[in-house]
Design a protein around this motif. Sequence first.
Motif, PDB file in Angstrom:
ATOM      1  N   THR A   9     -38.830 -52.133 -95.324  1.00 57.48           N
ATOM      2  CA  THR A   9     -39.662 -51.374 -95.268  1.00 57.48           C
ATOM      3  C   THR A   9     -40.704 -50.295 -95.695  1.00 57.48           C
ATOM      4  N   LEU A  10     -40.933 -49.671 -95.269  1.00 57.06           N
ATOM      5  CA  LEU A  10     -41.530 -47.748 -96.161  1.00 57.06           C
ATOM      6  C   LEU A  10     -40.234 -47.066 -95.859  1.00 57.06           C
ATOM      7  N   GLY A  11     -39.889 -46.660 -94.528  1.00 58.61           N
ATOM      8  CA  GLY A  11     -38.605 -46.040 -94.463  1.00 58.61           C
ATOM      9  C   GLY A  11     -37.672 -46.305 -95.923  1.00 58.61           C
ATOM     10  N   LEU A  12     -37.575 -47.470 -96.412  1.00 62.84           N
ATOM     11  CA  LEU A  12     -35.604 -48.256 -96.562  1.00 62.84           C
ATOM     12  C   LEU A  12     -36.921 -48.032 -98.522  1.00 62.84           C
ATOM     13  N   TYR A  13     -38.036 -48.415 -98.176  1.00 60.72           N
ATOM     14  CA  TYR A  13     -38.595 -48.956 -99.932  1.00 60.72           C
ATOM     15  C   TYR A  13     -38.686 -46.851-100.354  1.00 60.72           C
ATOM     16  N   SER A  14     -38.466 -45.918 -99.924  1.00 58.58           N
ATOM     17  CA  SER A  14     -38.690 -44.475 -99.973  1.00 58.58           C
ATOM     18  C   SER A  14     -37.455 -43.824-100.587  1.00 58.58           C
ATOM     19  N   GLN A  55     -30.860 -50.127 -88.258  1.00 63.14           N
ATOM     20  CA  GLN A  55     -31.227 -51.541 -88.172  1.00 63.14           C
ATOM     21  C   GLN A  55     -31.487 -51.825 -88.934  1.00 63.14           C
ATOM     22  N   ILE A  56     -32.165 -52.085 -90.318  1.00 62.61           N
ATOM     23  CA  ILE A  56     -32.125 -53.028 -90.829  1.00 62.61           C
ATOM     24  C   ILE A  56     -30.645 -52.110 -92.319  1.00 62.61           C
ATOM     25  N   TRP A  57     -31.189 -50.892 -92.245  1.00 62.38           N
ATOM     26  CA  TRP A  57     -29.172 -50.655 -92.773  1.00 62.38           C
ATOM     27  C   TRP A  57     -28.289 -50.749 -92.862  1.00 62.38           C
ATOM     28  N   LEU A  58     -27.799 -51.176 -91.297  1.00 62.22           N
ATOM     29  CA  LEU A  58     -26.289 -51.361 -90.823  1.00 62.22           C
ATOM     30  C   LEU A  58     -26.077 -52.803 -90.903  1.00 62.22           C
ATOM     31  N   LEU A  59     -26.896 -53.602 -90.234  1.00 67.06           N
ATOM     32  CA  LEU A  59     -27.287 -55.381 -90.470  1.00 67.06           C
ATOM     33  C   LEU A  59     -26.822 -55.458 -92.096  1.00 67.06           C
ATOM     34  N   ARG A  60     -27.401 -55.336 -92.845  1.00 70.38           N
ATOM     35  CA  ARG A  60     -27.757 -55.492 -94.204  1.00 70.38           C
ATOM     36  C   ARG A  60     -25.956 -54.408 -95.088  1.00 70.38           C
ATOM     37  N   GLY A  61     -25.477 -54.118 -94.102  1.00 72.40           N
ATOM     38  CA  GLY A  61     -24.285 -53.413 -94.849  1.00 72.40           C
ATOM     39  C   GLY A  61     -24.437 -52.472 -95.438  1.00 72.40           C
ATOM     40  N   ASN A  62     -25.541 -51.771 -95.320  1.00 78.16           N
ATOM     41  CA  ASN A  62     -25.795 -50.526 -96.338  1.00 78.16           C
ATOM     42  C   ASN A  62     -25.992 -50.625 -97.421  1.00 78.16           C
ATOM     43  N   LYS A  63     -26.354 -52.121 -98.138  1.00 80.62           N
ATOM     44  CA  LYS A  63     -27.318 -51.886 -99.105  1.00 80.62           C
ATOM     45  C   LYS A  63     -27.935 -53.400 -99.159  1.00 80.62           C
ATOM     46  N   PRO A  64     -29.732 -53.087 -98.654  1.00 82.73           N
ATOM     47  CA  PRO A  64     -30.377 -54.120 -98.219  1.00 82.73           C
ATOM     48  C   PRO A  64     -30.901 -54.753 -98.840  1.00 82.73           C
ATOM     49  N   GLU A  65     -31.853 -56.162 -99.026  1.00 87.51           N
ATOM     50  CA  GLU A  65     -31.642 -56.246-100.197  1.00 87.51           C
ATOM     51  C   GLU A  65     -33.385 -56.280-100.677  1.00 87.51           C
ATOM     52  N   PRO A  66     -34.512 -56.089-101.608  1.00 88.25           N
ATOM     53  CA  PRO A  66     -35.180 -55.538-101.567  1.00 88.25           C
ATOM     54  C   PRO A  66     -36.095 -56.441-100.906  1.00 88.25           C
ATOM     55  N   GLU A  67     -35.971 -57.747-100.506  1.00 89.17           N
ATOM     56  CA  GLU A  67     -36.696 -58.925 -99.220  1.00 89.17           C
ATOM     57  C   GLU A  67     -36.698 -58.010 -97.672  1.00 89.17           C
ATOM     58  N   TYR A  68     -35.915 -57.632 -97.544  1.00 85.28           N
ATOM     59  CA  TYR A  68     -35.480 -56.469 -95.780  1.00 85.28           C
ATOM     60  C   TYR A  68     -36.384 -55.180 -96.243  1.00 85.28           C
ATOM     61  N   ASN A  79     -32.350 -66.143 -95.833  1.00 89.97           N
ATOM     62  CA  ASN A  79     -33.166 -66.832 -95.675  1.00 89.97           C
ATOM     63  C   ASN A  79     -34.019 -65.064 -95.457  1.00 89.97           C
ATOM     64  N   PRO A  80     -35.052 -64.624 -95.267  1.00 95.94           N
ATOM     65  CA  PRO A  80     -35.414 -63.011 -94.682  1.00 95.94           C
ATOM     66  C   PRO A  80     -35.784 -63.782 -93.862  1.00 95.94           C
ATOM     67  N   VAL A  81     -37.325 -64.513 -93.523  1.00 95.19           N
ATOM     68  CA  VAL A  81     -37.914 -64.567 -92.061  1.00 95.19           C
ATOM     69  C   VAL A  81     -36.442 -64.946 -91.011  1.00 95.19           C
ATOM     70  N   GLN A  82     -35.811 -65.629 -91.218  1.00 93.13           N
ATOM     71  CA  GLN A  82     -34.267 -65.731 -90.443  1.00 93.13           C
ATOM     72  C   GLN A  82     -34.421 -64.725 -89.775  1.00 93.13           C
ATOM     73  N   GLY A  83     -33.447 -63.409 -91.037  1.00 93.88           N
ATOM     74  CA  GLY A  83     -32.701 -62.254 -91.320  1.00 93.88           C
ATOM     75  C   GLY A  83     -33.817 -61.451 -90.603  1.00 93.88           C
ATOM     76  N   PHE A  84     -34.432 -61.491 -90.544  1.00 94.98           N
ATOM     77  CA  PHE A  84     -36.261 -60.380 -89.889  1.00 94.98           C
ATOM     78  C   PHE A  84     -35.889 -61.068 -88.012  1.00 94.98           C
ATOM     79  N   GLY A  85     -35.710 -61.963 -87.998  1.00 95.49           N
ATOM     80  CA  GLY A  85     -35.432 -62.699 -86.506  1.00 95.49           C
ATOM     81  C   GLY A  85     -34.396 -61.358 -86.037  1.00 95.49           C
ATOM     82  N   ILE A  86     -32.899 -61.832 -86.620  1.00 95.66           N
ATOM     83  CA  ILE A  86     -31.614 -61.084 -86.138  1.00 95.66           C
ATOM     84  C   ILE A  86     -32.544 -59.654 -86.540  1.00 95.66           C
TER      85      ILE A  86
END
Length: 334
Positions: free
Chosen positions: A287-292, A272-285, A193-200
């Motif tokens: 942000t603008l930096g990761l989107y770029s 933080q997002i990059w490392l917690l998602r195993g260097n491959k964040p899903e599209p729903e995670y 759940n992206p909401v719970q994931g963003f909570g962590i």
Amino acid sequence: MSAADTKAVGPPVPVPPDPQPTGKSSSDDAPRVQKRKRKKGELLPYFLILPAIVAIAAVYLYPLSKTVIMSFQDMGRRELWSGEPAPWVGFEQFTNILGDPEFWWVTFRTIVFMAICVTLTMGIGLLVALLMRKLSTWVRLVLTVALIAAWSMPLMVAASIFRFMADSDYGLINTLIAKVVGEDWLGHNWYLNPVQGFGIITLLVVWGAIPFVVVTLYAALTQVPQELEEAAALDGATAYGIYKFVTWPVIKPVFTMVATLSVIWDFNVFGQIWLLRGNKPEPEYETLGLYSYSKAFESTSFSQGSAIALITVLLLSGVAVYYLRQLMKTGEVE
């Protein structure tokens, strides 16, 4: 006196006038010397920070200029590896990005995530800083050392700890919740759940930012005159009234500057997002930096990624201007 005596004495000898000064006196030179010294004193700070400005320009000026140029081109993998000049497309990259609904969803997600992180960071940081005023010296010293130790922890180490804590099988969070509400939480995956994931992710961002906020705000609180707080208490003011009318006006400039810096930092959260998602964040995670980053290196559209990065810089430029204005106001007050 007789006429003969007057004749003997003769006519009065005229006294020559005082010679006019040909140059300025030393008293006239004093203001000029003082003005010259004052001008040298005003220029001295600029000379002192000149090496830092040159170093920052050398590190950031070329990448920034390259980003601006690439955002008006159509650079792909072929142009990158062959060295051929990329064709100019004008504002086509910006038109495509601003017309893409996904970009606006990512921007909305980034703003909401930033607002939650900044609110929690500043609120908890202020409460801990106020609490430190009530602690004894040795307890405050231990707490300060712990905060600095947490602040100095590398991001990769901190992300590994939080990733282990939120592990679906062996995580501490699931274990503690399972002891309270039952065994259903064992094996729960927080990132489905992206909401719970963003909570962590928010916990990691806030945990890493609180030490700086606490130390800075506590330093500002030490500048609050205790005699004013004691006088307000003697006049019957409540604790909230003392904070609102005595404490807050003193720490407000520092609080505003720290909050502005937190907005800039949390808007640009990447690691933080990059490392917690195993260097491959899903599209729903994203942000603008990761989107770029995703547009530039996964879709191999380097110009589109550069355009998104430039839009991010423009969005944060208003925050940066506000931060500089607060710095100038603080300097004028001092």
